[in-house]
Design an enzyme around this catalytic site. Structure first.
Site, PDB file in Angstrom:
ATOM      1  N   ARG A  98      20.553   8.113 -17.536  1.00 19.38           N
ATOM      2  CA  ARG A  98      20.434   8.208 -16.216  1.00 19.38           C
ATOM      3  C   ARG A  98      19.881   6.936 -15.527  1.00 19.38           C
ATOM      4  O   ARG A  98      19.370   5.952 -16.259  1.00 19.38           O
ATOM      5  CB  ARG A  98      19.546   9.477 -15.716  1.00 19.38           C
ATOM      6  CG  ARG A  98      20.453  10.657 -15.672  1.00 19.38           C
ATOM      7  CD  ARG A  98      20.157  11.506 -14.194  1.00 19.38           C
ATOM      8  NE  ARG A  98      20.347  10.707 -12.887  1.00 19.38           N
ATOM      9  CZ  ARG A  98      19.343  10.983 -11.948  1.00 19.38           C
ATOM     10  NH1 ARG A  98      18.591  11.711 -11.905  1.00 19.38           N
ATOM     11  NH2 ARG A  98      19.612  10.056 -10.649  1.00 19.38           N
ATOM     12  N   ASP A 131      12.477  13.167 -15.657  1.00 21.02           N
ATOM     13  CA  ASP A 131      12.571  11.627 -15.630  1.00 21.02           C
ATOM     14  C   ASP A 131      11.609  10.645 -16.483  1.00 21.02           C
ATOM     15  O   ASP A 131      12.111   9.731 -16.921  1.00 21.02           O
ATOM     16  CB  ASP A 131      12.245  11.309 -13.977  1.00 21.02           C
ATOM     17  CG  ASP A 131      13.240  11.817 -13.124  1.00 21.02           C
ATOM     18  OD1 ASP A 131      14.494  12.108 -13.490  1.00 21.02           O
ATOM     19  OD2 ASP A 131      12.823  12.079 -12.107  1.00 21.02           O
ATOM     20  N   ARG A 132      10.351  11.283 -16.742  1.00 22.36           N
ATOM     21  CA  ARG A 132       9.517  10.336 -17.128  1.00 22.36           C
ATOM     22  C   ARG A 132       8.813  10.888 -18.502  1.00 22.36           C
ATOM     23  O   ARG A 132       8.294  12.049 -18.808  1.00 22.36           O
ATOM     24  CB  ARG A 132       8.199  10.158 -16.364  1.00 22.36           C
ATOM     25  CG  ARG A 132       8.598   9.497 -15.005  1.00 22.36           C
ATOM     26  CD  ARG A 132       7.502   9.161 -14.086  1.00 22.36           C
ATOM     27  NE  ARG A 132       6.887  10.559 -13.751  1.00 22.36           N
ATOM     28  CZ  ARG A 132       7.363  11.426 -12.721  1.00 22.36           C
ATOM     29  NH1 ARG A 132       8.783  11.200 -12.386  1.00 22.36           N
ATOM     30  NH2 ARG A 132       6.845  12.315 -12.249  1.00 22.36           N
ATOM     31  N   GLU A 256      11.480   3.213  -1.774  1.00 27.76           N
ATOM     32  CA  GLU A 256      11.889   3.550  -3.095  1.00 27.76           C
ATOM     33  C   GLU A 256      13.069   2.733  -3.460  1.00 27.76           C
ATOM     34  O   GLU A 256      14.025   2.770  -2.306  1.00 27.76           O
ATOM     35  CB  GLU A 256      11.811   4.850  -3.328  1.00 27.76           C
ATOM     36  CG  GLU A 256      10.211   5.587  -3.384  1.00 27.76           C
ATOM     37  CD  GLU A 256      10.373   6.874  -3.713  1.00 27.76           C
ATOM     38  OE1 GLU A 256      11.290   7.147  -4.152  1.00 27.76           O
ATOM     39  OE2 GLU A 256       9.058   7.602  -3.907  1.00 27.76           O
ATOM     40  N   ARG A 272      15.395   3.206  -0.224  1.00 29.72           N
ATOM     41  CA  ARG A 272      15.362   4.776   0.229  1.00 29.72           C
ATOM     42  C   ARG A 272      14.178   5.168   0.823  1.00 29.72           C
ATOM     43  O   ARG A 272      13.104   4.741   0.272  1.00 29.72           O
ATOM     44  CB  ARG A 272      15.613   5.441  -1.181  1.00 29.72           C
ATOM     45  CG  ARG A 272      15.421   6.976  -1.274  1.00 29.72           C
ATOM     46  CD  ARG A 272      15.540   7.295  -2.688  1.00 29.72           C
ATOM     47  NE  ARG A 272      15.102   9.049  -2.757  1.00 29.72           N
ATOM     48  CZ  ARG A 272      15.158   9.601  -4.104  1.00 29.72           C
ATOM     49  NH1 ARG A 272      15.831   8.926  -5.136  1.00 29.72           N
ATOM     50  NH2 ARG A 272      14.788  10.813  -4.075  1.00 29.72           N
ATOM     51  N   ASP A 273      14.215   5.672   1.803  1.00 28.49           N
ATOM     52  CA  ASP A 273      13.035   6.292   2.726  1.00 28.49           C
ATOM     53  C   ASP A 273      13.112   7.906   2.190  1.00 28.49           C
ATOM     54  O   ASP A 273      13.894   8.670   2.666  1.00 28.49           O
ATOM     55  CB  ASP A 273      13.150   6.306   4.055  1.00 28.49           C
ATOM     56  CG  ASP A 273      11.982   6.704   4.749  1.00 28.49           C
ATOM     57  OD1 ASP A 273      11.196   7.687   4.384  1.00 28.49           O
ATOM     58  OD2 ASP A 273      11.688   6.136   5.878  1.00 28.49           O
ATOM     59  N   GLY A 277      13.055   9.215   7.002  1.00 26.64           N
ATOM     60  CA  GLY A 277      14.297   8.736   7.262  1.00 26.64           C
ATOM     61  C   GLY A 277      15.490   8.860   6.483  1.00 26.64           C
ATOM     62  O   GLY A 277      15.339   8.724   5.180  1.00 26.64           O
ATOM     63  N   ASP A 304      21.689   8.039   3.659  1.00 31.23           N
ATOM     64  CA  ASP A 304      20.982   8.700   2.504  1.00 31.23           C
ATOM     65  C   ASP A 304      21.490  10.197   2.478  1.00 31.23           C
ATOM     66  O   ASP A 304      22.466  10.350   3.366  1.00 31.23           O
ATOM     67  CB  ASP A 304      19.485   8.854   3.076  1.00 31.23           C
ATOM     68  CG  ASP A 304      18.707   8.787   1.814  1.00 31.23           C
ATOM     69  OD1 ASP A 304      19.103   9.035   0.735  1.00 31.23           O
ATOM     70  OD2 ASP A 304      17.544   8.669   1.898  1.00 31.23           O
ATOM     71  N   ARG A 351      24.592  15.769  -3.973  1.00 30.66           N
ATOM     72  CA  ARG A 351      25.171  14.459  -4.429  1.00 30.66           C
ATOM     73  C   ARG A 351      26.331  14.686  -5.029  1.00 30.66           C
ATOM     74  O   ARG A 351      26.629  14.517  -6.163  1.00 30.66           O
ATOM     75  CB  ARG A 351      24.226  13.982  -5.649  1.00 30.66           C
ATOM     76  CG  ARG A 351      22.566  13.587  -4.693  1.00 30.66           C
ATOM     77  CD  ARG A 351      21.950  13.200  -6.132  1.00 30.66           C
ATOM     78  NE  ARG A 351      20.392  12.937  -5.773  1.00 30.66           N
ATOM     79  CZ  ARG A 351      19.495  12.721  -6.211  1.00 30.66           C
ATOM     80  NH1 ARG A 351      19.551  12.444  -7.692  1.00 30.66           N
ATOM     81  NH2 ARG A 351      18.325  12.178  -5.551  1.00 30.66           N
ATOM     82  N   TYR A 386      22.934   8.345  -8.041  1.00 33.32           N
ATOM     83  CA  TYR A 386      22.645   7.122  -7.561  1.00 33.32           C
ATOM     84  C   TYR A 386      23.746   5.928  -7.483  1.00 33.32           C
ATOM     85  O   TYR A 386      24.886   6.132  -8.222  1.00 33.32           O
ATOM     86  CB  TYR A 386      21.626   6.416  -8.588  1.00 33.32           C
ATOM     87  CG  TYR A 386      20.245   7.182  -8.521  1.00 33.32           C
ATOM     88  CD1 TYR A 386      19.877   8.308  -7.796  1.00 33.32           C
ATOM     89  CD2 TYR A 386      19.210   6.459  -9.098  1.00 33.32           C
ATOM     90  CE1 TYR A 386      18.609   8.868  -7.768  1.00 33.32           C
ATOM     91  CE2 TYR A 386      17.759   7.031  -8.940  1.00 33.32           C
ATOM     92  CZ  TYR A 386      17.663   8.314  -8.295  1.00 33.32           C
ATOM     93  OH  TYR A 386      16.298   8.699  -8.303  1.00 33.32           O
TER      94      TYR A 386
END
Length: 449
Positions: A98, A131-132, A256, A272-273, A277, A304, A351, A386
């Site tokens: 990813r 993710d991590r 971000e 990216r807020d 926002g 966004d 998405r 993304y």
């Protein structure tokens, strides 16, 4: 003397002279041969020695990139590359990934992604929605080459950024504990510097290319809450060594996953807020004095996801619009005079789908909504993810390109236990173009569980 005696005498003298000359020639020849061999004996070493063959090094005049050419004038975007990773994974031997992105050296483009330490047809792919993990690594292949088992693992990372300064690659690789992660700076294949978490809350970076101008590279990093105040810093790196760190300043409230591009002599990022926002924040980075300013894209057609319907969305150029700010998705936009080119999901809620268009006055006029040159990249019946920008230098101008992550598997497709992606890539064109849709294209029922 009678005539016969004279003839005999002359003949004898001539024969004697000829004989003497012949003997002299033999003596001269013998002397030359002797001298020749004696000279060779002096030049030949006494032993059977070998002379080492030293390589001839031709130094190329390699220069740092400065991105000083003007931005290309484009009418839209044309298809460039698609790796079909998920479709190929049905046959095995392709990495689970990813957070992909694309970046180019002066002669060739490469695709990057964060691997999950497993292939898709492997039981370890179960749970790769996370993710991590310590098993995640940054993968690097020539653009268009899927991440097969022979793919190079550049570094250990669950967050990353890469860029080429004209001489070598810089990789920024974040890994470790959520509360105490480490960012390693790898230049030309060697670890040069590192920095630890400064807010002890998931140190992270762009997930797309950084930018280098005249040998100094800049990357945006965040440490802190994903849905509240965070500590954003802009790092300046030279040949892998951190030379300066600037805090975020300006009106942006949360930053971000920035998508950055050279805007000579400086660098501009659209980010990216994830807090307040759905309009995207902008960071302007001064490469000469390390000063920072920030604001928001002016376009009232915001970039966004999630976001309000276009009829009710807004942006005043300076502040977050407080419209469905959380969670958000990585994306991109870039200025072209007073206008803005941008990409976003077609769905305002999820998405899915992907579109690009130009907003007239979208960089300079608050809440501008005049859209033109719209293109569908992925139809709204297919998943996206993304997206980010990368820049390519041609002979006369700097072209802007973008990639779209095509996520498959969980959380949307629960028949399987894995989460992975393929990518599609488009680049700016000054020519004409047609229409289409370029989704991932894998039949989930054909895929390993």
């Amino acid at each position: 003397m009678n005539p016969n005696q004279k003839i005999i005498t002359i003949g004898s003298v001539s024969l004697t002279i000829a004989t003497v000359c012949f003997l002299m020639q033999i003596a001269i020849l013998a002397t030359n041969v002797t001298l020749h061999f004696r000279q060779n004996e002096r030049s030949i070493p006494a032993y059977n020695q070998t002379t080492p063959c030293k390589p001839i090094i031709i130094e190329r005049n390699i220069k740092y990139r400065n991105w000083s050419k003007p931005q290309c004038q484009i009418t839209g975007f044309a298809p460039f590359s698609k790796d079909n990773s998920i479709r190929l994974s049905a046959g095995g031997g392709i990495w689970v990934t990813r957070e992909p992105y694309v970046s180019c050296d002066p002669s060739k483009c490469y695709q990057f992604a964060l691997g999950q330490g497993t292939t898709l047809d492997n039981n370890h792919s179960n749970g790769t929605i996370h993710d991590r993990t310590p098993h995640r690594t940054l993968l690097m292949n020539e653009l268009g080459v899927p991440f097969h088992l022979g793919t190079r693992q550049v570094c250990i990372a669950w967050s990353s950024s890469s860029c080429h300064d004209g001489k070598a690659w810089l990789h920024v690789c974040v890994t470790g504990d959520d509360r105490n992660a480490t960012a390693s700076f790898i230049y030309n294949g060697m670890l040069v510097d590192s920095i630890g978490s400064w807010s002890q809350n998931i140190l992270r970076t762009q997930e797309s290319e950084c930018v280098c101008i005249n040998g100094t590279c800049t990357v945006v990093m965040t440490d802190g809450s994903a849905s509240g105040k965070a500590d954003i810093r802009i790092l300046f790196i030279r040949e892998g060594k951190i030379v300066h760190i600037s805090p975020l300043s300006g009106s942006a409230q949360h930053i971000e996953e920035c998508s950055c591009y050279p805007r000579y002599p400086n660098v501009r990022c659209v980010c990216r807020d994830n807090w307040k926002g759905s309009n995207r924040p902008v960071i302007d980075i001064n490469m000469a004095d390390y000063s920072i300013d920030s604001s928001y894209v002016c376009s009232g057609l915001v970039g966004d996801t999630p976001r309000n319907d276009d009829s009710s969305s807004s942006s005043n150029c300076r502040d977050p619009n407080n419209e469905r700010g959380n969670p958000g998705v990585k994306g991109w936009a870039f200025d072209i005079g007073d206008d803005v080119w941008m990409g976003r999901t077609i769905s305002k809620d999820s998405r899915s789908g992907y579109e690009t268009f130009r907003v007239i006055g979208g960089w300079a006029t608050a809440n501008s909504k005049s859209q033109t040159n719209r293109q569908v990249i992925v139809d709204n019946n297919n998943w996206s993810g993304y997206s980010g920008i990368f820049s390519v230098e041609s002979k006369s101008c700097i072209n802007r390109c973008f990639y779209v992550e095509l996520i498959r598997g969980r959380p949307q497709e629960t028949r399987v236990w894995w989460t992975s992606n393929s990518i599609v890539v488009f680049c700016g064109t000054s020519g004409t173009y047609g229409t289409g849709s370029w989704p991932d294209g894998a039949n989930i029922n054909f895929m390993p569980l």
